[in-house]
Design an enzyme around this catalytic site. Structure first.
Site, PDB file in Angstrom:
ATOM      1  N   TRP A 164     -81.042  35.119 -82.375  1.00  0.00           N
ATOM      2  CA  TRP A 164     -80.660  34.700 -83.728  1.00  0.00           C
ATOM      3  C   TRP A 164     -81.747  35.048 -84.733  1.00  0.00           C
ATOM      4  O   TRP A 164     -81.444  35.394 -85.876  1.00  0.00           O
ATOM      5  CB  TRP A 164     -80.338  33.209 -83.749  1.00  0.00           C
ATOM      6  CG  TRP A 164     -79.387  32.820 -82.659  1.00  0.00           C
ATOM      7  CD1 TRP A 164     -79.530  31.792 -81.765  1.00  0.00           C
ATOM      8  CD2 TRP A 164     -78.149  33.459 -82.306  1.00  0.00           C
ATOM      9  NE1 TRP A 164     -78.480  31.766 -80.884  1.00  0.00           N
ATOM     10  CE2 TRP A 164     -77.609  32.776 -81.195  1.00  0.00           C
ATOM     11  CE3 TRP A 164     -77.446  34.546 -82.808  1.00  0.00           C
ATOM     12  CZ2 TRP A 164     -76.409  33.142 -80.593  1.00  0.00           C
ATOM     13  CZ3 TRP A 164     -76.249  34.919 -82.199  1.00  0.00           C
ATOM     14  CH2 TRP A 164     -75.739  34.224 -81.118  1.00  0.00           C
ATOM     15  N   ASP A 165     -83.005  34.974 -84.332  1.00  0.00           N
ATOM     16  CA  ASP A 165     -84.081  35.434 -85.205  1.00  0.00           C
ATOM     17  C   ASP A 165     -83.880  36.897 -85.573  1.00  0.00           C
ATOM     18  O   ASP A 165     -83.983  37.289 -86.739  1.00  0.00           O
ATOM     19  CB  ASP A 165     -85.432  35.278 -84.508  1.00  0.00           C
ATOM     20  CG  ASP A 165     -86.029  33.889 -84.682  1.00  0.00           C
ATOM     21  OD1 ASP A 165     -85.949  33.345 -85.787  1.00  0.00           O
ATOM     22  OD2 ASP A 165     -86.578  33.366 -83.715  1.00  0.00           O
TER      23      ASP A 165
END
Length: 411
Positions: A164-165
């Site tokens: 997700w980063d």
């Protein structure tokens, strides 16, 4: 490095992966990215992995090609310098990338008083402003319960890749450029808030996983190394090497069957089950136990070298299992033979393979990757050229500890 965004300036005040990776993508497409940090470094300046001497390879990797100014953000004068930098005039200026809280010294309404058409891209943990990172986002939406072998039961498995980063960083670059295009048309700035948790939720929705659970009222179980919804898993060759084999398309499946010479056995299973594995990838998953056994037996009769040649000849989608250390030693894609990579001397004192922009712009010259700056390396340049401060004022700011240049040891 490319020059598609040449002339555009982004100011970055951010730590960790998502927001700095956004700035990295923009810098590698030619934008001038100026990041400000506290004197001595922000919370990720010494983050692992580290060199033997303690320099952060993590920080060095995420900040390639950027400029650095070191400022005492705890002082009113330091904050004023940062505000002036963010709101500097110019049609290709006035864009700020951050993961600082929405309230406080870098609140949008406060910054907009300096420049009405300011664009702020704010990466967040959760939409309500509470903190979150990949691991806590994953744990809240069930990813660890879908990962790993079924034998684990309810024991969670944390994923090692900060998905997700990385996705948020890439999406942030897209969203910021979309806002910049809108400003050119309307003259209006805006604040964009991009939480990791929303990126994760949207991604699961895009690939049908929210619908799957909502309609079935049941969570997806663990499938270990089997590829969900198609044929794919790991197999071991006669010489004891492990390979990943995937057959999603009809061509990949037919190529695999031909390369392993298992057509007759596969046909028997199709007749017995009244299915066609050629036409329906879902049937390959549904009957994976039968197919896995046939493929495993055929792979186990062959050494990797001839098997690889047969797979490549038939267009099979496959790959060996390697450690990263092994890949660096064996894979030409992880060498200077790949134009993505070049050997770059870094401020840590080490020279190593370094990626530039991931995209290939066909016909355009692909510049080498540019190292990350030393902390505060461009402080004087930015104060003089960007903010227009006279040398006497800059010297006074240094003397009073409001700003700092690079440390003599190169840190």
């Amino acid at each position: 490095m490319y020059d598609l965004l040449k002339g555009m300036r982004i100011v970055e005040g951010a730590s960790f992966i998502a927001a700095p990776s956004c700035g990295l993508h923009l810098a590698q497409m030619g934008a001038e990215v100026i990041r400000f940090d506290m004197i001595g470094g922000g919370p990720d300046f010494n983050r692992w992995p580290l060199s033997p001497e303690g320099a952060s390879f993590y920080w060095e990797g995420l900040n390639k090609g950027k400029k650095s100014i070191a400022v005492d953000l705890g002082s009113p004068e330091g904050r004023e310098l940062v505000h002036a930098l963010i709101a500097a005039p110019g049609s290709d200026r006035g864009m700020f990338l951050t993961n600082f809280p929405a309230a406080g010294m870098l609140a949008y309404d406060r910054l907009r008083q300096r420049r009405e058409d300011l664009i702020v891209l704010r990466v967040m943990g959760r939409a309500d402003g509470t903190p979150a990172v990949d691991y806590t986002v994953n744990s809240a939406i069930g990813i660890p319960q879908m990962t790993g072998p079924a034998s684990l039961g309810d024991e969670p498995v944390n994923h090692v890749l900060p998905a997700w980063d990385l996705l948020t960083g890439a999406y942030a670059a897209f969203a910021l450029l979309a806002a910049e295009r809108s400003r050119r048309e309307t003259g209006k700035g805006q604040e964009i808030r991009l939480p990791l948790s929303d990126m994760a939720i949207a991604s699961l929705g895009h690939i049908g996983q929210i619908a799957e659970v909502a309609v079935s009222s049941a969570d997806r179980p663990r499938y270990g190394n089997d590829l969900f919804g198609a044929f794919g898993r790991d197999f071991v060759t006669r010489d004891g090497l492990r390979v990943m084999i995937v057959a999603i398309t009809t061509r990949q499946w037919s190529g695999l069957v031909e390369a392993l010479e298992i057509g007759a056995a596969i046909k028997d299973v199709e007749t017995e089950m009244n299915v066609s594995f050629d036409r329906d990838e879902g049937m390959r998953f549904r009957h994976r136990d039968r197919l896995d056994a046939l493929v495993a037996a055929a792979v186990a009769q062959r050494d990797l070298a001839p098997l690889a040649a047969a797979f490549d000849a038939k267009g099979v989608c496959w790959g060996p299992y390697r450690t990263l250390h092994e890949a660096l030693a064996e894979d030409p894609d992880l060498s200077v033979a790949n134009p993505l990579l070049s050997m770059v001397p870094h401020t840590s004192g080490y020279e190593y393979l370094t990626p530039g922009a991931a995209a290939t712009l066909v016909g355009a010259e692909r510049g080498r990757a540019v190292r990350a700056p030393r902390l505060g390396e461009h402080t004087d340049e930015i104060l003089a050229d960007t903010l227009g401060l006279p040398s006497a004022t800059i010297a006074d700011l240094h003397d009073r500890g409001v700003v700092a240049g690079p440390a003599k040891d190169g840190a």
